[in-house]
Design a protein around this motif. Structure first.
Motif, mmCIF file in Angstrom:
data_model
loop_
_atom_site.group_PDB
_atom_site.id
_atom_site.type_symbol
_atom_site.label_atom_id
_atom_site.label_comp_id
_atom_site.label_asym_id
_atom_site.label_seq_id
_atom_site.Cartn_x
_atom_site.Cartn_y
_atom_site.Cartn_z
ATOM 1 N N MET A 30 13.055 -9.585 -26.902
ATOM 2 C CA MET A 30 12.543 -8.802 -26.006
ATOM 3 C C MET A 30 13.613 -8.596 -25.272
ATOM 4 S SD MET A 30 8.719 -10.917 -26.253
ATOM 5 C CE MET A 30 8.438 -12.331 -26.500
ATOM 6 N N SER A 31 14.041 -9.686 -24.860
ATOM 7 C CA SER A 31 15.048 -9.032 -23.110
ATOM 8 C C SER A 31 16.077 -7.657 -23.969
ATOM 9 C CB SER A 31 15.193 -10.940 -23.442
ATOM 10 O OG SER A 31 14.894 -11.330 -22.209
ATOM 11 N N PHE A 32 16.402 -8.158 -24.490
ATOM 12 C CA PHE A 32 18.242 -7.415 -24.698
ATOM 13 C C PHE A 32 17.623 -6.585 -26.259
ATOM 14 C CE2 PHE A 32 19.140 -11.851 -22.883
ATOM 15 C CZ PHE A 32 19.454 -11.323 -21.643
ATOM 16 N N VAL A 33 17.859 -6.711 -27.040
ATOM 17 C CA VAL A 33 17.194 -5.736 -28.066
ATOM 18 C C VAL A 33 16.922 -4.158 -27.662
ATOM 19 C CG1 VAL A 33 15.365 -4.973 -29.832
ATOM 20 C CG2 VAL A 33 17.620 -7.293 -30.196
ATOM 21 N N GLU A 49 9.652 1.218 -21.732
ATOM 22 C CA GLU A 49 8.369 1.609 -22.404
ATOM 23 C C GLU A 49 9.186 0.860 -23.747
ATOM 24 O OE1 GLU A 49 7.745 6.193 -22.563
ATOM 25 O OE2 GLU A 49 8.505 5.869 -20.774
ATOM 26 N N VAL A 50 10.471 0.850 -24.179
ATOM 27 C CA VAL A 50 10.634 -0.173 -25.681
ATOM 28 C C VAL A 50 10.401 -1.014 -25.190
ATOM 29 C CG1 VAL A 50 12.717 -0.413 -26.822
ATOM 30 C CG2 VAL A 50 12.563 2.115 -25.467
ATOM 31 N N VAL A 51 10.743 -2.116 -23.843
ATOM 32 C CA VAL A 51 11.016 -3.454 -24.300
ATOM 33 C C VAL A 51 9.203 -3.841 -23.992
ATOM 34 C CG1 VAL A 51 10.316 -5.243 -22.391
ATOM 35 C CG2 VAL A 51 12.055 -3.660 -22.641
ATOM 36 N N GLN A 120 10.843 -7.567 -17.373
ATOM 37 C CA GLN A 120 11.026 -6.571 -16.997
ATOM 38 C C GLN A 120 11.062 -5.352 -15.966
ATOM 39 O OE1 GLN A 120 13.760 -5.431 -18.781
ATOM 40 N NE2 GLN A 120 13.925 -7.157 -20.334
ATOM 41 N N HIS A 121 9.384 -5.357 -16.186
ATOM 42 C CA HIS A 121 9.218 -4.061 -15.125
ATOM 43 C C HIS A 121 9.204 -4.116 -13.691
ATOM 44 C CE1 HIS A 121 5.848 -3.119 -12.545
ATOM 45 N NE2 HIS A 121 4.848 -1.612 -13.623
#
Length: 260
Positions: A30-33, A49-51, A120-121
């Protein structure tokens, strides 16, 4: 309390490494993909948005985590009668410890994408939605997913026990019979939910979440206005009662299988 702690510790020792590896893998994915996807495919969207999509998919899939974890723990020890027959703990403690641990797995499974999304936000300063809006509606989503996962676990445990009780008589056809019983029960429940009795007795005490939150959400400088969002107190109480009763009945039936 010592007995309860011992039962939980036993489950943790057995499943510790698979759970830690799964958690680490989830954080990495979830962090890098999302960044890899955005870069490789040249997506014209903010990486957040992808995250968001990946985290919500992970959270949605976590609805099955408790019931799967419970099945794994039960299947592991169902072939060891001594675990059940010679234990001084009640069947409610033995099964309850597994169910509680499975619930913790589900909770952590939901907490991981929540934390990743929050980090991430903050790191990428997304303008897709304000943090307050994301936190409010995300919290509702997470709580609902967790509640549904507990209901699924209770129902799954009940029908797993039904299958185990029929297996000595029906052999391989027990799973077919269990599925048929499940489908019939689901149909009857759906009819009950659509009945006037359910509406009069269960759909009471409405709570409109939009009264405690501004229904206008700023998404990329566009305002989306949510309509009324009702939760019914009666329905919540009924679901809790239904889940508890299903678990108790399943535990009693399971005791007849492993101890009598």
């Amino acid at each position: 309390m010592k007995q309860w702690n011992g039962l939980l510790k036993k489950e943790w020792v057995t499943l510790k490494w698979p759970l830690l590896v799964s958690a680490l893998l989830g954080i990495i994915v979830m962090s890098f993909v999302p960044h890899l996807i955005a870069n490789i495919f040249g997506l014209e969207v903010h990486v957040f948005e992808v995250v968001l999509v990946i985290c919500f998919i992970w959270a949605g899939a976590s609805v099955l985590a408790p019931v799967i974890a419970l099945f794994i723990m039960l299947e592991r020890e169902i072939k060891r009668p001594d675990v059940w027959f010679h234990s001084t703990a009640s069947i409610f403690k033995l099964v309850g410890a597994k169910a509680f641990f499975a619930s913790l797995i589900g909770a952590v499974g939901l907490l991981i994408p929540t934390l990743v999304l929050a980090v991430q936000h903050v790191l990428f300063s997304s303008t897709m939605a304000t943090f307050d809006d994301l936190f409010f509606f995300g919290s509702i989503f997470i709580v609902m997913i967790f509640a549904v996962s507990i209901i699924f676990m209770s129902i799954g445990f009940f029908f797993w026990v039904i299958d185990r009780l029929m297996k000595p008589y029906l052999k391989g056809f027990s799973i077919v019979a269990t599925i048929i019983i499940f489908l019939v029960a689901s149909r009857l429940y759906s009819l009950f939910v659509l009945s006037e009795l359910y509406e009069k007795l269960i759909l009471i005490g409405p709570i409109d979440l939009m009264k405690i939150k501004n229904p206008k959400i700023n998404v990329d400088f566009i305002y989306l206005e949510h309509a009324e969002t009702f939760f019914y107190t009666g329905e919540i109480v009924f679901d809790i009662f239904f889940t508890f009763i299903m678990f108790i009945i399943a535990a009693v039936l399971f005791e007849k299988k492993v101890r009598l």
